[in-house]
Design a protein around this motif. Structure first.
Motif, mmCIF file in Angstrom:
data_model
loop_
_atom_site.group_PDB
_atom_site.id
_atom_site.type_symbol
_atom_site.label_atom_id
_atom_site.label_comp_id
_atom_site.label_asym_id
_atom_site.label_seq_id
_atom_site.Cartn_x
_atom_site.Cartn_y
_atom_site.Cartn_z
ATOM 1 N N GLN A 181 0.967 -1.255 -0.412
ATOM 2 C CA GLN A 181 0.253 0.069 0.157
ATOM 3 C C GLN A 181 0.989 1.106 -0.110
ATOM 4 N N GLU A 182 2.037 1.183 0.989
ATOM 5 C CA GLU A 182 2.741 2.460 0.998
ATOM 6 C C GLU A 182 3.388 2.821 -0.293
ATOM 7 N N LYS A 184 2.273 1.800 -3.224
ATOM 8 C CA LYS A 184 1.041 2.932 -4.791
ATOM 9 C C LYS A 184 1.117 3.501 -3.687
ATOM 10 N N SER A 185 0.797 3.803 -3.153
ATOM 11 C CA SER A 185 0.905 5.546 -2.949
ATOM 12 C C SER A 185 2.353 6.501 -3.031
ATOM 13 N N THR A 189 2.425 9.922 -5.669
ATOM 14 C CA THR A 189 2.977 10.629 -4.942
ATOM 15 C C THR A 189 3.735 11.672 -6.360
#
Length: 299
Positions: A181-182, A184-185, A189
């Motif tokens: 998930q990180e 993907k974030s 960004t």
């Protein structure tokens, strides 16, 4: 016999009626007594002559009135000459004044143009400053939301996380999901970082535009100040010229006023002369003769 008696009765009544009428006429005669011979003679006499003024006094008064008229006419001649002089002075300086007025028109057109240009530069500078402040605020807000300054830092962090998954460093499935998930974030960004960098570069580029507008505003201000000085100088020259005309020339308004008063005085003097002449002996004789003859009753 009856008819004879009736005729006698009518003949007897007629004298009585005549006597009554005669009595009535005599009563009217007593009411309206006839005029005496002296009274009738007085009515036939001519009217008493009206006392006539002294001719010497009349002539003296006429001489004074004529002298006053001559004095007024002499002053009117002087006023006419003064007005002609004022018109001459005005016509002589008219061309000079016109030249100054034309120069003032040209200078005022320059003032208007320079003022408009300076105002336009000022408005553009204000809009530029307002836009820059808005961009800076957006950049500050966007920068606060970003954990990394550029895309390279994000990509380096993504590689670290992917290595953790590949090498089995994740302790359990839940840990592995958090790492994914990180990643993907972080990839999302990168778009925000690129947007931030683009906006920041545009703010830096506006500095040249601001400098050009500042220069344009300064040049317009210099032209405006110079034009105002020229206009002020021309206005002083025009005021001096008009003051010179007033010093040399008479007060036209006062002359017109005096001229009107003199005409009124002459009119009054002439009316008085006609009045005096109508009361002179010769004029008086004709006047009274005409008056009595016209008012006499028709025979």
């Amino acid at each position: 016999m009856a008819e004879e008696a009736k005729v006698e009765s009518q003949e007897t009544e007629q004298p009585v009626a005549v006597e009554a009428e005669t009595a009535g006429d005599s009563a009217e005669t007593e009411k309206k007594p006839s005029k005496s011979f002296e009274e009738r003679l007085a009515e036939l006499r001519k009217p008493e002559p009206v006392p006539q003024p002294d001719q010497d006094k009349v002539n003296e008064k006429l001489s004074k009135l004529n002298a006053q008229i001559e004095k007024c006419e002499k002053r009117l001649t002087e006023i006419k000459a003064a007005l002609e002089k004022a018109n001459s002075l005005r016509d002589g300086s008219k061309s000079e004044s016109k030249a100054i007025v034309e120069q003032l028109k040209a200078i005022r057109a320059k003032i208007k143009a320079a003022s408009s240009e300076r105002e336009a530069a000022f408005q553009q500078l204000r809009e530029l400053t307002s836009n820059r402040q808005a961009q800076q605020k957006n950049l500050q807000d966007l920068r606060r939301s970003l954990k990394y300054d550029d895309v390279a830092q994000v990509e380096a962090r993504v590689k670290e996380l992917e290595a953790q998954i590949e090498t089995g460093q994740c302790t359990n499935l839940a840990h592995e999901k958090r790492v994914m998930q990180e990643i993907k974030s972080l990839n999302a960004t990168k778009t925000m970082i690129l947007q931030y960098q683009s906006q920041r570069s545009q703010v830096v580029d506006d500095a040249d535009a601001k400098a050009a507008l500042e220069q344009r505003k300064a040049e317009a201000t210099a032209r405006l100040d110079q034009a105002k000085k020229e206009a002020e100088s021309l206005e002083k020259a025009l005021d001096a010229l008009r003051g010179k005309q007033q010093d040399k020339g008479p007060n036209v308004g006062e002359l017109w006023k005096e001229q009107k008063e003199l005409y009124s005085q002459i009119k009054e003097h002439r009316a008085e002369i006609r009045k005096v002449c109508s009361s002179s002996p010769l004029s008086s004789f004709h006047h009274h003769y005409h008056h009595h003859s016209s008012s006499a009753p028709a025979s």
